[in-house]
Write an enzyme that holds these catalytic residues in place. Sequence first.
Site, PDB file in Angstrom:
ATOM      1  N   ASP A 115       0.741  -1.334  -0.125  1.00  0.00           N
ATOM      2  CA  ASP A 115       0.105   0.041   0.136  1.00  0.00           C
ATOM      3  C   ASP A 115       0.942   1.118   0.100  1.00  0.00           C
ATOM      4  OD1 ASP A 115      -2.142  -1.797   0.526  1.00  0.00           O
ATOM      5  OD2 ASP A 115      -2.876  -0.779   2.047  1.00  0.00           O
ATOM      6  N   HIS A 171       4.788  -7.161   0.043  1.00  0.00           N
ATOM      7  CA  HIS A 171       4.375  -8.796  -0.648  1.00  0.00           C
ATOM      8  C   HIS A 171       5.312  -9.035  -1.934  1.00  0.00           C
ATOM      9  CE1 HIS A 171       1.033  -9.398   2.114  1.00  0.00           C
ATOM     10  NE2 HIS A 171       1.232  -8.254   2.353  1.00  0.00           N
ATOM     11  N   SER A 258       8.192   4.776   5.230  1.00  0.00           N
ATOM     12  CA  SER A 258       9.006   4.185   4.669  1.00  0.00           C
ATOM     13  C   SER A 258       8.778   3.724   3.181  1.00  0.00           C
ATOM     14  CB  SER A 258       9.311   2.545   5.276  1.00  0.00           C
ATOM     15  OG  SER A 258       7.934   2.047   5.806  1.00  0.00           O
TER      16      SER A 258
END
Length: 296
Positions: A115, A171, A258
């Site tokens: 995301d 992911h 991040s």
Amino acid sequence: MKLYYIDRKTGERKEEIVAGDRYLKWMYGTASGNSILELIAKKKIFSSVYGRLQDTSSSKRKISRFIKELQIDMDEAERRNPEEYKNFNDFFARTLRKESRPITKDPEVLISPADGRVFAYEHIDMNKVVQVKGSTYRLMDLFQNNELAREYDGGVCMVIRLCPADYHRFHFPDGGVVNYTKKIEGNYYSVNPIALKKIAQIYCQNKREISLFQSNNFGQMVLMEVGATCVGSIVQTYKEGQSVEKGEEKGYFKFGGSTVILFLKKGAVKIDRDLIENTEKHIETKVHMGEGIGRI
């Protein structure tokens, strides 16, 4: 400075809720703040100590306020009740329900690994990769590997910036195998746009982890996680050399904003036009893990 992004689902231009906005403006926009930044805040010890504090049981008290201030949708989480988390980092690295992030199964579609708010660049020059408008860096400085840098000259770069309100697990964008991961120590500058405009070559200066990933459908790619101020650590949860499925978890960040960066070789993928067009307008696009961002 207000930050805006494009909501990909609606096409609307939205203002970002910035955690620690006043702190960032002081730290990166004043002489006194910059002194503290260089002396303390960019150092590993500062982020390490702050990260450990987020592992204490007392840090749990911040969770409800954090959810409210940043308007986090807890209906997406596996544990929806803030009381179910043992500390703030446990909440920060929360897992989501599978239906909250459906994975695009089409093998010809590259999915977002995280995301965040994305900038996408095609036909990159290995000696002038864009950090923000007017600021560039060299791939050889980022990778610390000249041969690897040359392999990605002319390829694609996708920078996905995660803010504190986001889901902080990352992911795999396709199925495949990670050949190796290299850890590079560095500073802990913020990766917020306020900092990116002030500090040159932040991605080359910050702590980062670089994985060489042999994907099933898009060839070899580089997956990179970049640390930032107050990021306690980057935790890899996959097993090196073991086959992974598209959308499978690779790891997670502990507290802090991040960045995840993808590099693909020339001709490996066609990035979705809306992402390219918004980048050309110097505005990020909000994406979610599992949705398509490009295709063969």
